[in-house]
Structures are given as C-alpha cells and as structure tokens.
Design a protein around this motif. Structure first.
Motif, PDB file in Angstrom:
ATOM      1  N   THR A  13       0.335  -1.448   0.127  1.00  0.00           N
ATOM      2  CA  THR A  13       0.053   0.185   0.059  1.00  0.00           C
ATOM      3  C   THR A  13       0.331   0.899   0.434  1.00  0.00           C
ATOM      4  O   THR A  13       1.663   0.799   0.381  1.00  0.00           O
ATOM      5  N   LEU A  14       0.400   2.279  -0.494  1.00  0.00           N
ATOM      6  CA  LEU A  14       1.070   3.590  -0.361  1.00  0.00           C
ATOM      7  C   LEU A  14       1.330   4.413   0.528  1.00  0.00           C
ATOM      8  O   LEU A  14       0.226   3.752   1.532  1.00  0.00           O
ATOM      9  N   ARG A  15       2.735   4.343   1.117  1.00  0.00           N
ATOM     10  CA  ARG A  15       2.739   5.356   2.509  1.00  0.00           C
ATOM     11  C   ARG A  15       2.254   6.706   2.978  1.00  0.00           C
ATOM     12  O   ARG A  15       1.934   7.117   1.516  1.00  0.00           O
ATOM     13  N   GLU A  16       1.758   7.037   3.758  1.00  0.00           N
ATOM     14  CA  GLU A  16       1.737   8.362   3.635  1.00  0.00           C
ATOM     15  C   GLU A  16       2.538   9.045   4.819  1.00  0.00           C
ATOM     16  O   GLU A  16       2.583   8.264   5.620  1.00  0.00           O
ATOM     17  N   THR A  42       5.566  10.464  -4.492  1.00  0.00           N
ATOM     18  CA  THR A  42       5.365  10.943  -5.505  1.00  0.00           C
ATOM     19  C   THR A  42       4.181  12.021  -5.657  1.00  0.00           C
ATOM     20  O   THR A  42       3.514  13.097  -6.821  1.00  0.00           O
ATOM     21  N   THR A  43       3.779  12.424  -4.590  1.00  0.00           N
ATOM     22  CA  THR A  43       2.665  13.199  -4.575  1.00  0.00           C
ATOM     23  C   THR A  43       2.757  14.310  -3.307  1.00  0.00           C
ATOM     24  O   THR A  43       3.404  14.051  -2.014  1.00  0.00           O
ATOM     25  N   VAL A  44       3.005  15.608  -2.742  1.00  0.00           N
ATOM     26  CA  VAL A  44       3.098  16.145  -1.263  1.00  0.00           C
ATOM     27  C   VAL A  44       2.056  17.520  -1.881  1.00  0.00           C
ATOM     28  O   VAL A  44       1.777  18.259  -2.678  1.00  0.00           O
ATOM     29  N   ARG A  45       1.357  17.655  -0.159  1.00  0.00           N
ATOM     30  CA  ARG A  45       0.220  17.732  -0.227  1.00  0.00           C
ATOM     31  C   ARG A  45       0.500  18.820   1.322  1.00  0.00           C
ATOM     32  O   ARG A  45       1.648  18.186   2.122  1.00  0.00           O
ATOM     33  N   ALA A  53      -5.956  22.364   1.599  1.00  0.00           N
ATOM     34  CA  ALA A  53      -5.172  21.501   0.974  1.00  0.00           C
ATOM     35  C   ALA A  53      -4.795  21.700   0.161  1.00  0.00           C
ATOM     36  O   ALA A  53      -5.260  21.615  -1.241  1.00  0.00           O
ATOM     37  N   LEU A  54      -3.930  21.851  -0.417  1.00  0.00           N
ATOM     38  CA  LEU A  54      -2.908  21.996  -1.740  1.00  0.00           C
ATOM     39  C   LEU A  54      -1.929  21.180  -2.988  1.00  0.00           C
ATOM     40  O   LEU A  54      -1.304  21.294  -1.626  1.00  0.00           O
ATOM     41  N   ASN A  55      -1.847  21.286  -3.471  1.00  0.00           N
ATOM     42  CA  ASN A  55      -0.353  20.468  -3.991  1.00  0.00           C
ATOM     43  C   ASN A  55       0.595  20.941  -3.839  1.00  0.00           C
ATOM     44  O   ASN A  55       0.643  22.362  -4.085  1.00  0.00           O
ATOM     45  N   ALA A  56       1.123  20.500  -3.833  1.00  0.00           N
ATOM     46  CA  ALA A  56       2.816  21.440  -3.699  1.00  0.00           C
ATOM     47  C   ALA A  56       3.863  20.977  -4.598  1.00  0.00           C
ATOM     48  O   ALA A  56       4.120  19.818  -4.851  1.00  0.00           O
ATOM     49  N   ALA A  57       4.588  21.212  -5.466  1.00  0.00           N
ATOM     50  CA  ALA A  57       5.861  21.405  -6.418  1.00  0.00           C
ATOM     51  C   ALA A  57       7.128  21.681  -5.773  1.00  0.00           C
ATOM     52  O   ALA A  57       7.619  21.868  -4.733  1.00  0.00           O
ATOM     53  N   VAL A  58       8.017  20.024  -5.291  1.00  0.00           N
ATOM     54  CA  VAL A  58       9.179  20.558  -4.948  1.00  0.00           C
ATOM     55  C   VAL A  58      10.054  21.146  -5.546  1.00  0.00           C
ATOM     56  O   VAL A  58      10.021  20.718  -7.019  1.00  0.00           O
ATOM     57  N   LEU A  59      11.122  22.070  -5.428  1.00  0.00           N
ATOM     58  CA  LEU A  59      11.734  22.897  -6.785  1.00  0.00           C
ATOM     59  C   LEU A  59      13.606  22.400  -5.842  1.00  0.00           C
ATOM     60  O   LEU A  59      13.843  22.277  -7.274  1.00  0.00           O
TER      61      LEU A  59
END
Length: 178
Positions: A13-16, A42-45, A53-59
């Motif tokens: 399962t995906l880990r959070e 794979t996804t950062v919130r 609750a917003l999606n965040a991009a890793v810079l």
C-alpha cells in the motif's frame, strides 16, 4: 516464502508521511520542510492552518542538510522571517512549532543546548541542538527565537534532543532554486 495454497499476498500500500513545514516566502508560496519527508514522494500536499489543502511542487532538496524547498500556488500567506546568520547563542530560548502525532499545530519551549552538532543519518555537522520537546510529525517544523524569527528547521530527534538544520541551510536552498 510463497505458499501457492494461500494465494497472492496483498500488494504493498502507499505510505503517507506527515510532518510540518514553514512558509518562508509568502509572495512566492515557498515552504521549507525536512527532506526525508518528501524524498520518495510521488505527491506532496500542503495542509495550511486555514484548512486549505494544496498540491506542492518540490523545487530543490538538500540531502546533506535534510531540508527541501516546496512551492504552492496560494494567496493570503504569512511567512516567517529568517534570522541573520550567526545570531544564535547556546542557552538562548527557542520555540518549536510542529504537528506532533497529527494532533494539530503545537508549540513547545526550550533552549539551544549546543551549536555545530551532528546527528546520525544527516551529513551536516552544523546542526542546532535544543531541548524542545518534539514528537513524530514535528519534523520539518520551525525552530524560532523569541523574536519569532526562523533559526532552523527540525530534522531529527534523538535522546530527548531536537536537531534542526540551521537557517543557513534554508538560504542555500534559495540559492540552489534560482
């Protein structure tokens, strides 16, 4: 060992992972957090205090310092001011802001126990050691002085001590992101 009579095992399962972060530039939507929280994501919130609750991009990420810089698209943000380099002394009172145990934002109080420390698993040997109480979920949170300025980002806890990447590590992220 695989037992053909039992069928196939359940797929992984995906880990959070959950931790904290610090808004360091309100206009640009920049957040700093602990790198180990987002390193394999794979996804950062980003969950903001106002409920967004917003999606965040890793810079940019720094494995050496265990810090990462994220960007969110949002208005009406408030950022912490970064303290000047070298403005921190042993014995200075500090506050740690995090989200221990997913209970919601909390603040703990302590002192700077030592400067220029190392911690297993983190290459940077210039960490700030403090005796603030931090729990699981506080990683990536702010270590601030009593003037409310960011002096570090919490990256580990060991033996009753919290370790933070110093504010200079945050500044290096800004440079690397340009």
């Amino acid at each position: 060992m695989f037992d053909p009579e039992a069928g196939f095992p359940d797929p992984p399962t995906l880990r959070e992972w959950q931790g904290a972060g610090v808004i360091v530039d309100a206009l640009a939507g920049l957040i700093v957090t602990a790198n180990h929280l987002i390193a394999n994501a794979t996804t950062v919130r980003a969950l903001l205090q106002d409920g967004r609750a917003l999606n965040a991009a890793v810079l940019v990420r720094s494995e050496r310092d265990d810090v990462a810089l994220l960007r969110i698209e949002a208005g009406n943000l408030r950022a912490l001011t970064l303290e000047k380099s070298g403005a921190l002394d042993v014995g200075e009172f500090v506050l740690a802001i995090g989200d221990p145990q997913d209970w919601g934002q909390s603040v703990t109080f302590g002192i700077v126990s030592a400067l220029h420390r190392s911690c297993p698993g983190i290459a940077n040997s210039d960490l700030v050691q403090s005796d603030v109480l931090v729990g699981r979920g506080s990683s990536g949170g702010a270590l601030v002085n009593l003037q409310g300025r960011l002096i570090g980002v919490i990256v580990a806890r060991r033996g009753g001590f919290a370790f933070a990447a110093p504010v200079d590590a945050v500044r290096r992220l800004f440079v690397a992101a340009q």
